[in-house]
Design a protein around this motif. Structure first.
Motif, PDB file in Angstrom:
ATOM      1  N   UNK A  47       0.858  -1.196   0.000  1.00  0.00           N
ATOM      2  CA  UNK A  47       0.000   0.000   0.000  1.00  0.00           C
ATOM      3  C   UNK A  47       0.883   1.231   0.000  1.00  0.00           C
ATOM      4  N   UNK A  48       0.585   2.151  -0.893  1.00  0.00           N
ATOM      5  CA  UNK A  48       1.314   3.416  -0.906  1.00  0.00           C
ATOM      6  C   UNK A  48       0.326   4.521  -0.535  1.00  0.00           C
ATOM      7  N   UNK A  49       0.643   5.245   0.540  1.00  0.00           N
ATOM      8  CA  UNK A  49      -0.233   6.349   0.962  1.00  0.00           C
ATOM      9  C   UNK A  49       0.456   7.666   0.639  1.00  0.00           C
ATOM     10  N   UNK A  50      -0.202   8.482  -0.167  1.00  0.00           N
ATOM     11  CA  UNK A  50       0.321   9.815  -0.479  1.00  0.00           C
ATOM     12  C   UNK A  50      -0.577  10.833   0.212  1.00  0.00           C
ATOM     13  N   UNK A  51       0.017  11.656   1.050  1.00  0.00           N
ATOM     14  CA  UNK A  51      -0.733  12.756   1.688  1.00  0.00           C
ATOM     15  C   UNK A  51      -0.125  14.051   1.172  1.00  0.00           C
ATOM     16  N   UNK A  52      -0.960  15.008   0.808  1.00  0.00           N
ATOM     17  CA  UNK A  52      -0.389  16.239   0.253  1.00  0.00           C
ATOM     18  C   UNK A  52      -1.252  17.468   0.536  1.00  0.00           C
ATOM     19  N   UNK A  53      -0.549  18.604   0.562  1.00  0.00           N
ATOM     20  CA  UNK A  53      -1.226  19.911   0.591  1.00  0.00           C
ATOM     21  C   UNK A  53      -0.941  20.558  -0.744  1.00  0.00           C
ATOM     22  N   UNK A  54      -1.962  21.147  -1.384  1.00  0.00           N
ATOM     23  CA  UNK A  54      -1.708  21.734  -2.702  1.00  0.00           C
ATOM     24  C   UNK A  54      -2.265  23.150  -2.787  1.00  0.00           C
ATOM     25  N   UNK A  55      -1.690  23.912  -3.752  1.00  0.00           N
ATOM     26  CA  UNK A  55      -2.144  25.300  -3.947  1.00  0.00           C
ATOM     27  C   UNK A  55      -3.472  25.304  -4.681  1.00  0.00           C
ATOM     28  N   UNK A  56      -3.618  24.349  -5.598  1.00  0.00           N
ATOM     29  CA  UNK A  56      -4.880  24.214  -6.356  1.00  0.00           C
ATOM     30  C   UNK A  56      -5.312  22.766  -6.268  1.00  0.00           C
ATOM     31  N   UNK A  57      -6.559  22.511  -6.712  1.00  0.00           N
ATOM     32  CA  UNK A  57      -7.053  21.149  -6.623  1.00  0.00           C
ATOM     33  C   UNK A  57      -6.257  20.196  -7.516  1.00  0.00           C
ATOM     34  N   UNK A  58      -5.965  19.033  -6.991  1.00  0.00           N
ATOM     35  CA  UNK A  58      -5.296  17.982  -7.774  1.00  0.00           C
ATOM     36  C   UNK A  58      -6.223  16.774  -7.774  1.00  0.00           C
ATOM     37  N   UNK A  59      -6.422  16.192  -8.938  1.00  0.00           N
ATOM     38  CA  UNK A  59      -7.313  15.033  -9.025  1.00  0.00           C
ATOM     39  C   UNK A  59      -6.708  13.835  -8.309  1.00  0.00           C
ATOM     40  N   UNK A  60      -7.541  13.103  -7.608  1.00  0.00           N
ATOM     41  CA  UNK A  60      -7.129  11.856  -6.955  1.00  0.00           C
ATOM     42  C   UNK A  60      -6.523  10.925  -8.007  1.00  0.00           C
ATOM     43  N   UNK A  61      -7.119  10.934  -9.217  1.00  0.00           N
ATOM     44  CA  UNK A  61      -6.662  10.050 -10.299  1.00  0.00           C
ATOM     45  C   UNK A  61      -5.213  10.344 -10.692  1.00  0.00           C
ATOM     46  N   UNK A  62      -4.798  11.633 -10.626  1.00  0.00           N
ATOM     47  CA  UNK A  62      -3.409  11.989 -10.979  1.00  0.00           C
ATOM     48  C   UNK A  62      -2.436  11.334 -10.002  1.00  0.00           C
ATOM     49  N   UNK A  63      -2.786  11.363  -8.728  1.00  0.00           N
ATOM     50  CA  UNK A  63      -1.922  10.774  -7.697  1.00  0.00           C
ATOM     51  C   UNK A  63      -1.861   9.251  -7.890  1.00  0.00           C
ATOM     52  N   UNK A  64      -3.017   8.655  -8.186  1.00  0.00           N
ATOM     53  CA  UNK A  64      -3.060   7.195  -8.402  1.00  0.00           C
ATOM     54  C   UNK A  64      -2.128   6.822  -9.558  1.00  0.00           C
ATOM     55  N   UNK A  65      -2.160   7.615 -10.629  1.00  0.00           N
ATOM     56  CA  UNK A  65      -1.319   7.312 -11.797  1.00  0.00           C
ATOM     57  C   UNK A  65       0.172   7.383 -11.445  1.00  0.00           C
ATOM     58  N   UNK A  66       0.537   8.405 -10.673  1.00  0.00           N
ATOM     59  CA  UNK A  66       1.944   8.552 -10.257  1.00  0.00           C
ATOM     60  C   UNK A  66       2.389   7.309  -9.477  1.00  0.00           C
ATOM     61  N   UNK A  67       1.548   6.874  -8.536  1.00  0.00           N
ATOM     62  CA  UNK A  67       1.933   5.743  -7.679  1.00  0.00           C
ATOM     63  C   UNK A  67       1.989   4.449  -8.491  1.00  0.00           C
ATOM     64  N   UNK A  68       0.980   4.240  -9.324  1.00  0.00           N
ATOM     65  CA  UNK A  68       0.942   2.963 -10.068  1.00  0.00           C
ATOM     66  C   UNK A  68       2.134   2.842 -11.023  1.00  0.00           C
ATOM     67  N   UNK A  69       2.557   3.974 -11.591  1.00  0.00           N
ATOM     68  CA  UNK A  69       3.719   3.956 -12.494  1.00  0.00           C
ATOM     69  C   UNK A  69       5.013   3.664 -11.728  1.00  0.00           C
ATOM     70  N   UNK A  70       5.021   3.989 -10.438  1.00  0.00           N
ATOM     71  CA  UNK A  70       6.230   3.813  -9.632  1.00  0.00           C
ATOM     72  C   UNK A  70       6.310   2.433  -8.982  1.00  0.00           C
ATOM     73  N   UNK A  71       5.264   1.631  -9.150  1.00  0.00           N
ATOM     74  CA  UNK A  71       5.239   0.294  -8.532  1.00  0.00           C
ATOM     75  C   UNK A  71       5.874  -0.724  -9.474  1.00  0.00           C
ATOM     76  N   UNK A  72       6.018  -1.979  -9.015  1.00  0.00           N
ATOM     77  CA  UNK A  72       6.450  -3.038  -9.938  1.00  0.00           C
ATOM     78  C   UNK A  72       5.347  -3.247 -10.975  1.00  0.00           C
ATOM     79  N   UNK A  73       4.099  -3.203 -10.534  1.00  0.00           N
ATOM     80  CA  UNK A  73       2.941  -3.280 -11.438  1.00  0.00           C
ATOM     81  C   UNK A  73       1.720  -2.742 -10.688  1.00  0.00           C
ATOM     82  N   UNK A  74       0.710  -2.281 -11.441  1.00  0.00           N
ATOM     83  CA  UNK A  74      -0.520  -1.857 -10.757  1.00  0.00           C
ATOM     84  C   UNK A  74      -1.330  -3.082 -10.311  1.00  0.00           C
TER      85      UNK A  74
END
Ligand SMILES: Nc1nc2c(ncn2[C@@H]2O[C@H](COP(=O)(O)OP(=O)(O)OP(=O)(O)O)[C@@H](O)[C@H]2O)c(=O)[nH]1
Length: 263
Positions: free
Chosen positions: A164-191
């Motif tokens: 499980x990868x948990x990303x917690x963030x504060x942002x200046x503007x809204x960021x889509x949950x889907x964008x974060x999911x894509x970053x994490x899945x690309x960084x894994x061995x596989x989704x």
């Protein structure tokens, strides 16, 4: 018949309470969805305000009344309005809301393109105090990791597991949950997928074997990707792998301020 307002009684103990309120409220909510506009889900909500030292109790029913007023719409802009309203109706200086909810994203299997929904646990934590508004979003992404050491030293295969990868963030503007999911899945061995046919299973097995990752590798790769987002002010990446060869987990964590200190 007049009902006595016990909460409104004076309290002589002289103790200010920083957080009083309701916890574990299960409630239907509507969150923003990149593909569909909005998504209806069920949240578990905690809401708090502070209580001056001379009051006996807060007015718990008003927290739920405020939720209702906002038609269950939970997103960064509405959350700020909800907190301001809580402060007003409860005569408070501080207001806090924590909202955790399952969020479903439709995914396509890598080869057959079979569609299914995968659940990601997400949360918002927001606080207003002294004119300051803090808003933290967290996204929990299940991933597949394959051990680089095991691959290197074994004559056949390599141990691999769900993590499980948990990303917690504060942002200046809204960021889509889907964008974060894509970053994490690309960084894994596989989704991870909910529906895989045999050609997909072969693909993800080989993909993971070709991308061996320690929890440390995932944490660093996610951090490098998040650093490219100008909109993100602060982040924390935590990776926990449910090891298949141990009865305990492997863990790695990095925050953006730790990264800044090293540059
Ligand atoms: N403050 C407080 N209220 C509690 C607690 N446990 C239950 N309650 C109940 O929460 C209910 C709602 O209280 P209030 O919000 O003050 O109700 P109310 O007086 O009808 O609402 P207002 O007129 O808006 O103040 C009452 O039935 C309380 O008894 C507790 O531990 N603390």
């Amino acid at each position: 018949m007049v009902l006595k307002d016990v909460q409104n009684e004076r309290d002589a103990r002289n103790i200010y309470l920083k957080r009083v309120g309701v916890k574990g409220v299960r409630y239907p909510v509507v969150v923003l969805d990149r593909a569909q506009g909005t998504q209806a889900t069920i949240a578990t909500i905690n809401m708090y305000v502070d209580l001056p030292k001379d009051y006996r109790g807060t007015h718990m029913s008003r927290f739920i009344e405020v939720l209702n007023e906002f038609h269950l719409e939970i997103n960064p802009k509405r959350v700020k309005d909800i907190l301001n309203r809580l402060k007003d109706v409860l005569n408070a200086k501080r207001a806090v809301i924590e909202v955790e909810f399952p969020y479903f994203v439709k995914k396509q299997a890598p080869v057959t393109k079979s569609e299914s929904y995968l659940e990601y646990t997400c949360s918002f934590e927001a606080e207003i105090f002294d004119g300051k508004f803090d808003f933290l979003t967290s996204v929990l992404v299940p991933i597949h990791t394959l051990c680089p050491c095991s691959k290197e030293i074994s004559e056949r295969g390599a141990h691999n597991q769900r993590a499980l990868c948990k990303v917690s963030f504060e942002s200046k503007e809204m960021i889509w949950i889907e964008d974060i999911i894509e970053v994490v899945e690309k960084s894994a061995s596989a989704p991870i997928f909910t529906l895989l046919k045999r050609p997909d299973e072969k693909y993800v097995t080989e993909l993971a074997y070709d991308n061996p990752k320690f929890v440390e590798d995932v944490a660093r790769d996610v951090a490098i990707e998040l650093k490219k987002y100008d909109k993100i002010k602060w982040y924390k990446v935590e990776v926990e792998s449910y090891e298949s060869i141990h009865a305990h987990n492997a863990y790695a964590c990095v925050t953006s301020d730790e990264l800044e200190e090293q540059i």
